[in-house]
Design a protein around this motif. Structure first.
Motif, PDB file in Angstrom:
ATOM      1  N   GLY A 114     -25.094  28.238  -5.893  1.00 11.62           N
ATOM      2  CA  GLY A 114     -23.637  27.598  -6.483  1.00 11.62           C
ATOM      3  C   GLY A 114     -22.763  28.899  -6.112  1.00 11.62           C
ATOM      4  O   GLY A 114     -21.649  28.558  -6.650  1.00 11.62           O
ATOM      5  N   LYS A 115     -23.110  30.135  -5.515  1.00 14.59           N
ATOM      6  CA  LYS A 115     -22.200  31.226  -5.394  1.00 14.59           C
ATOM      7  C   LYS A 115     -21.550  31.550  -6.596  1.00 14.59           C
ATOM      8  O   LYS A 115     -20.488  32.123  -6.735  1.00 14.59           O
ATOM      9  CB  LYS A 115     -21.025  30.704  -4.173  1.00 14.59           C
ATOM     10  N   PHE A 116     -22.401  31.819  -7.704  1.00 16.78           N
ATOM     11  CA  PHE A 116     -22.187  32.026  -9.086  1.00 16.78           C
ATOM     12  C   PHE A 116     -22.381  33.676  -9.126  1.00 16.78           C
ATOM     13  O   PHE A 116     -22.209  34.314 -10.182  1.00 16.78           O
ATOM     14  CB  PHE A 116     -22.794  31.393 -10.048  1.00 16.78           C
ATOM     15  N   TYR A 117     -22.619  34.309  -8.136  1.00 15.82           N
ATOM     16  CA  TYR A 117     -23.279  35.685  -8.145  1.00 15.82           C
ATOM     17  C   TYR A 117     -22.077  36.659  -8.850  1.00 15.82           C
ATOM     18  O   TYR A 117     -22.542  37.540  -9.757  1.00 15.82           O
ATOM     19  CB  TYR A 117     -23.643  36.158  -6.849  1.00 15.82           C
TER      20      TYR A 117
ATOM     21  N   HIS B 158     -26.141  18.746  -9.110  1.00 18.61           N
ATOM     22  CA  HIS B 158     -25.962  20.214  -8.909  1.00 18.61           C
ATOM     23  C   HIS B 158     -26.518  21.063  -7.961  1.00 18.61           C
ATOM     24  O   HIS B 158     -26.193  22.293  -7.857  1.00 18.61           O
ATOM     25  CB  HIS B 158     -26.169  21.089 -10.494  1.00 18.61           C
ATOM     26  N   GLU B 159     -27.354  20.776  -7.054  1.00 20.96           N
ATOM     27  CA  GLU B 159     -28.230  21.591  -6.371  1.00 20.96           C
ATOM     28  C   GLU B 159     -27.418  22.162  -5.250  1.00 20.96           C
ATOM     29  O   GLU B 159     -26.483  21.522  -4.797  1.00 20.96           O
ATOM     30  CB  GLU B 159     -29.503  20.831  -5.710  1.00 20.96           C
ATOM     31  N   ASP B 160     -27.721  23.399  -5.194  1.00 22.40           N
ATOM     32  CA  ASP B 160     -27.136  24.108  -3.836  1.00 22.40           C
ATOM     33  C   ASP B 160     -28.050  24.280  -2.718  1.00 22.40           C
ATOM     34  O   ASP B 160     -29.058  25.197  -2.766  1.00 22.40           O
ATOM     35  CB  ASP B 160     -26.638  25.471  -4.346  1.00 22.40           C
ATOM     36  N   PHE B 161     -28.016  23.351  -1.763  1.00 27.74           N
ATOM     37  CA  PHE B 161     -28.940  23.330  -0.770  1.00 27.74           C
ATOM     38  C   PHE B 161     -29.130  24.563   0.429  1.00 27.74           C
ATOM     39  O   PHE B 161     -29.469  24.841   1.203  1.00 27.74           O
ATOM     40  CB  PHE B 161     -28.944  22.174   0.094  1.00 27.74           C
ATOM     41  N   THR B 162     -27.981  25.348   0.238  1.00 26.65           N
ATOM     42  CA  THR B 162     -27.756  26.503   1.109  1.00 26.65           C
ATOM     43  C   THR B 162     -28.614  27.720   0.483  1.00 26.65           C
ATOM     44  O   THR B 162     -28.662  28.687   1.183  1.00 26.65           O
ATOM     45  CB  THR B 162     -26.289  27.037   1.247  1.00 26.65           C
ATOM     46  N   GLY B 163     -29.058  27.568  -0.592  1.00 24.71           N
ATOM     47  CA  GLY B 163     -29.984  28.725  -1.312  1.00 24.71           C
ATOM     48  C   GLY B 163     -28.969  29.896  -1.746  1.00 24.71           C
ATOM     49  O   GLY B 163     -29.522  31.082  -2.006  1.00 24.71           O
ATOM     50  N   GLN B 164     -27.671  29.441  -2.183  1.00 23.59           N
ATOM     51  CA  GLN B 164     -26.922  30.579  -2.765  1.00 23.59           C
ATOM     52  C   GLN B 164     -26.363  30.479  -4.177  1.00 23.59           C
ATOM     53  O   GLN B 164     -25.531  31.049  -4.648  1.00 23.59           O
ATOM     54  CB  GLN B 164     -25.533  30.577  -1.732  1.00 23.59           C
TER      55      GLN B 164
END
Length: 243
Positions: free
Chosen positions: A157-160, A149-155
């Protein structure tokens, strides 16, 4: 493959197998005990051939794994078929059980994703690791790393847009921000880039990497954006680079 007169135990992996996951676990644990196995690629679903023993047969029975005791003549026929030039089959000798690490956030439960759930059920041993473990060099202890599940872009998962006010999202963001601060990074996105580079070196050194879900594309994106800020202000507090 060198053939011996000892009878073999065939763990079939076709539709006649009653429990495929447990079958993988039986084979894996046999390797851990020092036994060798032949993986018969494309033969009855990719079956496993091991030396027969009553102990191994009993383990299969206890765990509900279908198997067949194979005589020496049957074994020769199977290997001849698998290794013949006119069959799309092959045999791979398995000698060592890999040390597996699964990359998960602290507090992660096995039922949170299909892979840890499958490993738990199969009784295949693995360790859970996360950012601090990777950054201090613990990957050298493992042969195989699984990402999910990791989002390596630091976002995140863009769930904001959908979940920025949800308690789990707020707690997750705080968890990552505290981790970045502890490790001396100004932003989560910079920390994640460091993790991605470390994993890249793990692969370059011969480690195996299996990624699925968000980890597949976000890992590549993190590597491609090493010298540019692609994270918007809601993720890291400042705007992305204008170019």
């Amino acid at each position: 493959i060198t053939l011996t007169a000892q009878s073999k135990l065939l763990i079939n992996m076709d539709l006649k197998q009653t429990d495929h996951l447990k079958a993988y676990g039986v084979t894996f644990n046999a390797l851990e005990k020092g036994q060798k196995a032949d993986w018969l690629l494309n033969y009855r679903g990719g079956s496993f051939m091991l030396d027969y023993s009553e102990q191994l047969a009993m383990e299969c029975r206890i765990k509900g794994v279908t198997f067949e005791q194979i005589s020496n003549s049957q074994m020769v026929e199977i290997y001849n078929l698998v290794q013949s030039d006119d069959q799309n089959m092959d045999v791979m000798r398995l000698e060592t059980a890999p040390k597996i690490a699964v990359y998960v956030t602290p507090g992660h439960e096995p039922w949170d994703d299909a892979v840890t759930l499958a490993l738990e059920y199969s009784e295949v041993p693995y360790d859970k690791i996360w950012i601090e473990d990777v950054m201090r060099g613990d990957l050298k202890k493992y042969d195989w790393l699984h990402l999910h599940h990791e989002d390596f872009t630091g976002q995140y998962g863009k769930f904001y847009a959908s979940y920025s006010q949800a308690q789990w999202y707020i707690q997750l963001q705080l968890l990552y921000e505290n981790e970045a601060k502890k490790l001396g990074f100004k932003k989560v996105s910079e920390m994640e880039k460091g993790v991605a580079l470390t994993i890249k070196q793990f692969v370059a050194n011969g480690g195996f990497l299996f990624a699925m879900c968000a980890a597949t594309d976000s890992y590549d994106i993190a590597l491609a954006s090493q010298n540019v800020d692609i994270a918007d202000r809601m993720y890291d507090g400042d705007a992305p680079d204008p170019d």
